[in-house]
Design a protein around this motif. Structure first.
Motif, PDB file in Angstrom:
ATOM      1  N   UNK A   1     114.166 -42.524  56.304  1.00 16.28           N
ATOM      2  CA  UNK A   1     114.618 -43.811  55.785  1.00 16.28           C
ATOM      3  C   UNK A   1     116.001 -44.158  56.341  1.00 16.28           C
ATOM      4  N   UNK A   2     116.869 -43.148  56.473  1.00 14.56           N
ATOM      5  CA  UNK A   2     118.173 -43.365  57.099  1.00 14.56           C
ATOM      6  C   UNK A   2     117.994 -43.773  58.562  1.00 14.56           C
ATOM      7  N   UNK A   3     117.095 -43.087  59.262  1.00 19.11           N
ATOM      8  CA  UNK A   3     116.848 -43.402  60.665  1.00 19.11           C
ATOM      9  C   UNK A   3     116.300 -44.817  60.813  1.00 19.11           C
TER      10      UNK A   3
ATOM     11  N   UNK B   1     110.264 -51.741  68.726  1.00 21.98           N
ATOM     12  CA  UNK B   1     109.345 -52.006  67.620  1.00 21.98           C
ATOM     13  C   UNK B   1     108.349 -50.862  67.438  1.00 21.98           C
ATOM     14  N   UNK B   2     107.875 -50.331  68.557  1.00 15.20           N
ATOM     15  CA  UNK B   2     106.936 -49.210  68.490  1.00 15.20           C
ATOM     16  C   UNK B   2     107.588 -48.009  67.811  1.00 15.20           C
ATOM     17  N   UNK B   3     108.862 -47.740  68.172  1.00 17.59           N
ATOM     18  CA  UNK B   3     109.566 -46.627  67.545  1.00 17.59           C
ATOM     19  C   UNK B   3     109.716 -46.835  66.047  1.00 17.59           C
ATOM     20  N   UNK B   4     110.021 -48.046  65.641  1.00 19.26           N
ATOM     21  CA  UNK B   4     110.150 -48.346  64.220  1.00 19.26           C
ATOM     22  C   UNK B   4     108.822 -48.187  63.496  1.00 19.26           C
ATOM     23  N   UNK B   5     107.748 -48.649  64.112  1.00 20.95           N
ATOM     24  CA  UNK B   5     106.431 -48.518  63.492  1.00 20.95           C
ATOM     25  C   UNK B   5     106.042 -47.057  63.314  1.00 20.95           C
ATOM     26  N   UNK B   6     106.412 -46.198  64.274  1.00 21.90           N
ATOM     27  CA  UNK B   6     106.110 -44.765  64.162  1.00 21.90           C
ATOM     28  C   UNK B   6     106.820 -44.151  62.961  1.00 21.90           C
ATOM     29  N   UNK B   7     108.089 -44.520  62.776  1.00 18.04           N
ATOM     30  CA  UNK B   7     108.845 -43.993  61.645  1.00 18.04           C
ATOM     31  C   UNK B   7     108.294 -44.548  60.337  1.00 18.04           C
ATOM     32  N   UNK B   8     107.983 -45.841  60.316  1.00 16.55           N
ATOM     33  CA  UNK B   8     107.426 -46.455  59.107  1.00 16.55           C
ATOM     34  C   UNK B   8     106.107 -45.800  58.715  1.00 16.55           C
ATOM     35  N   UNK B   9     105.298 -45.464  59.715  1.00 17.15           N
ATOM     36  CA  UNK B   9     104.004 -44.827  59.452  1.00 17.15           C
ATOM     37  C   UNK B   9     104.203 -43.443  58.819  1.00 17.15           C
ATOM     38  N   UNK B  10     105.178 -42.698  59.325  1.00 17.78           N
ATOM     39  CA  UNK B  10     105.405 -41.374  58.739  1.00 17.78           C
ATOM     40  C   UNK B  10     105.966 -41.485  57.331  1.00 17.78           C
ATOM     41  N   UNK B  11     106.816 -42.487  57.076  1.00 14.83           N
ATOM     42  CA  UNK B  11     107.347 -42.675  55.719  1.00 14.83           C
ATOM     43  C   UNK B  11     106.206 -42.968  54.749  1.00 14.83           C
TER      44      UNK B  11
ATOM     45  N   UNK C   1     102.544 -36.715  61.339  1.00 19.57           N
ATOM     46  CA  UNK C   1     102.635 -37.487  62.570  1.00 19.57           C
ATOM     47  C   UNK C   1     103.521 -36.767  63.563  1.00 19.57           C
ATOM     48  N   UNK C   2     103.196 -36.885  64.833  1.00 23.65           N
ATOM     49  CA  UNK C   2     103.937 -36.182  65.880  1.00 23.65           C
ATOM     50  C   UNK C   2     105.277 -36.848  66.081  1.00 23.65           C
ATOM     51  N   UNK C   3     106.405 -36.114  65.856  1.00 25.69           N
ATOM     52  CA  UNK C   3     107.727 -36.720  66.069  1.00 25.69           C
ATOM     53  C   UNK C   3     107.937 -37.216  67.485  1.00 25.69           C
ATOM     54  N   UNK C   4     107.172 -36.688  68.462  1.00 25.40           N
ATOM     55  CA  UNK C   4     107.329 -37.125  69.847  1.00 25.40           C
ATOM     56  C   UNK C   4     106.894 -38.565  70.036  1.00 25.40           C
ATOM     57  N   UNK C   5     106.152 -39.119  69.051  1.00 28.40           N
ATOM     58  CA  UNK C   5     105.780 -40.525  69.128  1.00 28.40           C
ATOM     59  C   UNK C   5     106.963 -41.417  68.864  1.00 28.40           C
ATOM     60  N   UNK C   6     108.017 -40.854  68.240  1.00 21.91           N
ATOM     61  CA  UNK C   6     109.204 -41.626  67.915  1.00 21.91           C
ATOM     62  C   UNK C   6     110.052 -41.758  69.160  1.00 21.91           C
ATOM     63  N   UNK C   7     110.424 -42.953  69.506  1.00 21.13           N
ATOM     64  CA  UNK C   7     111.187 -43.167  70.737  1.00 21.13           C
ATOM     65  C   UNK C   7     112.672 -43.003  70.532  1.00 21.13           C
TER      66      UNK C   7
END
Length: 204
Positions: A137-139, A163-173, A196-202
């Motif tokens: 959530x901080x990220x 946007x893709x990076x944000x969506x990856x984090x939102x999905x894991x949250x 979710x694979x953290x490597x998906x996060x940009x």
């Protein structure tokens, strides 16, 4: 001990708690079962094993098979060493299993910890899950603030990547919210569910 070596120690002790293994088997399990150790070499694993043996947490025993069944008759190489968890090693793993500090919810540490959630008490699982959610959530807040500041200066492709990076984090949250709700309700998470694979996060 550095963060990555500490994660490796935890993973090795956890895998050997399941059954004794030789180095090749351990490396294979690290590669296939724990994503953070993809393409992990035995050359990196060997010093960790030696350290754990010196500390009395592992015992070395001769195996039945040569290190390389094809070349052993020609080279005279000795049998594989099998590593077994000692009583002290089990205590050490239990100690590590109970920890819930920041290292347990950062990208590398969380994936490994989650792989051993089946051996972790519910209250510890909750603290790790909640810590991971707070970290993300901080990220996410930082990513949104950064995007708001730089949106006008980004080309379409860079903007889409952000946007893709944000969506990856939102999905894991969202996934963490579901797990936390399940834990609070006293239910086990569904078998086969993986983080979710953290490597998906940009982001770093």
């Amino acid at each position: 001990m550095g963060r990555r070596s500490g994660i490796l120690e935890f993973a090795v002790l956890g895998l050997l708690r399941e059954a004794p293994m030789h180095g090749y088997e351990l490396r294979k399990r690290l590669n296939t079962s724990l994503g953070v150790f993809r393409a992990f070499s035995y050359g990196s694993l060997y010093p960790c094993l030696k350290t754990l043996v010196q500390r009395g947490w592992l015992a070395e025993e001769p195996g039945d098979e040569p290190e390389d069944s094809l070349t052993a008759p020609l080279t005279g190489r000795r049998a594989k060493i099998v590593y077994r968890l000692t009583a002290e090693g089990k205590e050490r793993f239990e100690e590590l299993l109970s920890q819930t500090g920041p290292d347990t919810w950062e990208d590398e540490g969380f994936g490994v910890r989650f792989a051993f959630f089946g051996q972790t008490s519910r209250d510890v699982r909750m603290r790790v899950l909640e810590g991971r959610r707070s970290r993300l959530e901080e990220r996410l807040a930082k990513m949104r603030a950064s995007l708001a500041r730089t949106r006008e200066r980004l080309d379409d492709y860079t903007l889409e990547l952000q946007r893709h990076g944000m969506e990856s984090v939102e999905r894991e949250v969202r996934w963490l919210n579901e797990l936390i709700e399940s834990e609070r309700a006293g239910r086990d998470h569904h078998r086969g569910e993986t983080p979710p694979d953290p490597s998906d996060d940009t982001t770093a």
